[in-house]
Enzyme design. Structure first.
Site, PDB file in Angstrom:
ATOM      1  CG  HIS A 165      -3.242  52.662  27.289  1.00  0.00           C
ATOM      2  ND1 HIS A 165      -3.297  53.942  26.559  1.00  0.00           N
ATOM      3  CD2 HIS A 165      -2.297  51.996  26.271  1.00  0.00           C
ATOM      4  CE1 HIS A 165      -2.726  53.854  25.088  1.00  0.00           C
ATOM      5  NE2 HIS A 165      -1.990  52.794  25.235  1.00  0.00           N
ATOM      6  CB  CYS A 198      22.832  45.294  46.826  1.00  0.00           C
ATOM      7  SG  CYS A 198      21.187  44.548  47.010  1.00  0.00           S
ATOM      8  CG  HIS A 292      18.137  44.782  43.289  1.00  0.00           C
ATOM      9  ND1 HIS A 292      18.725  44.876  44.308  1.00  0.00           N
ATOM     10  CD2 HIS A 292      17.078  45.872  43.427  1.00  0.00           C
ATOM     11  CE1 HIS A 292      18.079  45.666  45.287  1.00  0.00           C
ATOM     12  NE2 HIS A 292      17.204  46.221  44.512  1.00  0.00           N
TER      13      HIS A 292
HETATM   14 ZN   LIG Z   1      20.185  43.618  45.145  1.00  0.00          ZN
END
Ligand SMILES: [Zn+2]
Ligand SMILES: [Zn+2]
Length: 340
Positions: A165, A198, A292
């Protein structure tokens, strides 16, 4: 030579102790494969025992005539309660909030013996789809400021019930660790005019040495300044601040990457206890340019000792580059889910 490395977004230092470096395979558990039954009469999460859990809040497939494949229930031993209001108080320096929040259990499968690493990709995608629905639903409650989704696999990772779970805890406050990461990400965005994640993903993909696997939409990599051996992050290649923004195509792709990574760990390190967590920006950060989200997978292969507790600085005895190389070379062709 030993080396200190700084985590690019937490700014935490770790010691990569190459002097006592261990080959990745030395950390395999060597545990005897246990025969786990598919059904256990006394297990509250096994099919037929639905009455032994609090009433379910969701099931997938949603149609009640079909047997459930994934089921969501409130945690019977919840850390927080949805029955109180998050009233705040401050008395001198003592700050308190009533223990409001949601604590849910996501039962991964009706099969007591199943394990995410060995499930078909499509079933893992179904679980991730349920995660997204619960994440977005609980996020829409204005009293909730952060939602953490996580899995404890094995007793050393905190699992108290064997039936596989996952869990979700929605809190009225933003945990300080999350707040710290957000601050660092915002600082970088403001200084450099870019999402630091990024940038890091792009440079790691170009460098290759810490990449474990890459798909069309996601990449799994060992952490450059990894505090513990085999700490692995999975990043969406598309910029997204919140897990709630994931698309159906991305769920299918992530299911394959996550399951393959877990299968490599399962086979290569012989089913170690592990945690994984979805590290997403807080609820109102959907659409933010500076943060992000990602998935963090942490096998529990070592124990925290006095130096770590006293300094917050970890000593890691496995080079992240060696861990990546090891996992890249674990074949999971024969793991059950690979054909699913
Ligand atoms: Zn990003
Ligand atoms: Zn069970």
């Amino acid at each position: 030579m030993p080396e200190l490395r700084q985590n690019f977004f937490t700014k935490e230092w770790v010691i990569i102790a190459t002097e006592r470096a261990r080959r990745p395979e030395e950390l395999a558990t060597h545990r005897q494969a246990q025969a786990v039954p598919s059904f256990v009469e006394s297990c509250p999460f096994c099919p037929g025992n639905e009455g032994k859990t609090p009433p379910e809040v969701m099931r997938s497939p949603a149609n009640g005539d079909e047997p459930w494949a994934v089921r969501v229930i409130p945690n019977k031993f919840a850390a927080l309660s949805s029955e109180v209001e998050p009233t705040r108080s401050l008395q001198h320096l003592r700050r308190r909030v009533n223990g409001f929040g949601f604590h849910e259990v996501i039962i991964d499968s009706p099969d007591h013996a199943c394990c995410l690493a060995l499930l078909p990709d499509a079933h893992v995608a179904r679980i991730l789809g349920v995660f997204k629905q619960r994440y977005n639903l609980l996020s829409s409650d204005h009293r909730i400021n952060h939602v953490t989704i996580f899995k404890n696999h094995g007793a050393d990772a905190g699992a108290s019930l064997q039936h596989p779970h996952s869990q979700l805890i929605a809190t009225p406050v933003i945990p300080s660790q999350v707040r710290h990461r957000l601050h660092e990400a915002l600082r970088h965005y403001d200084d450099a005019g870019e999402c630091m994640f990024c940038h890091m993903v792009e440079s790691e993909v170009a460098d290759q040495t810490r990449i474990v696997l890459k798909s069309e939409l996601f990449v799994a990599m060992e952490v450059f300044a990894s505090a513990t051996p085999f700490a692995t992050h999975i990043f969406p290649l598309r910029h997204m601040a919140s897990f709630g923004e994931i698309t159906a195509a991305e769920i299918a792709d992530l299911a394959h990457v996550l399951r393959t990574l877990l299968a490599k760990i399962y086979v290569g390190l012989e089913n170690p206890d592990l945690n994984f967590t979805i590290r997403s920006g807080p609820v109102d950060n959907a659409g933010a340019r500076h943060f992000h989200w990602y998935v963090s997978v942490i096998p529990r292969l070592t124990r925290v000792a006095g130096f770590e507790l006293g300094s917050g600085m970890f000593i890691n005895t496995v080079l992240p580059e060696a861990a990546a190389d090891f996992l890249r070379n674990v074949s999971v062709e024969r793991a059950a889910g690979a054909t699913g």
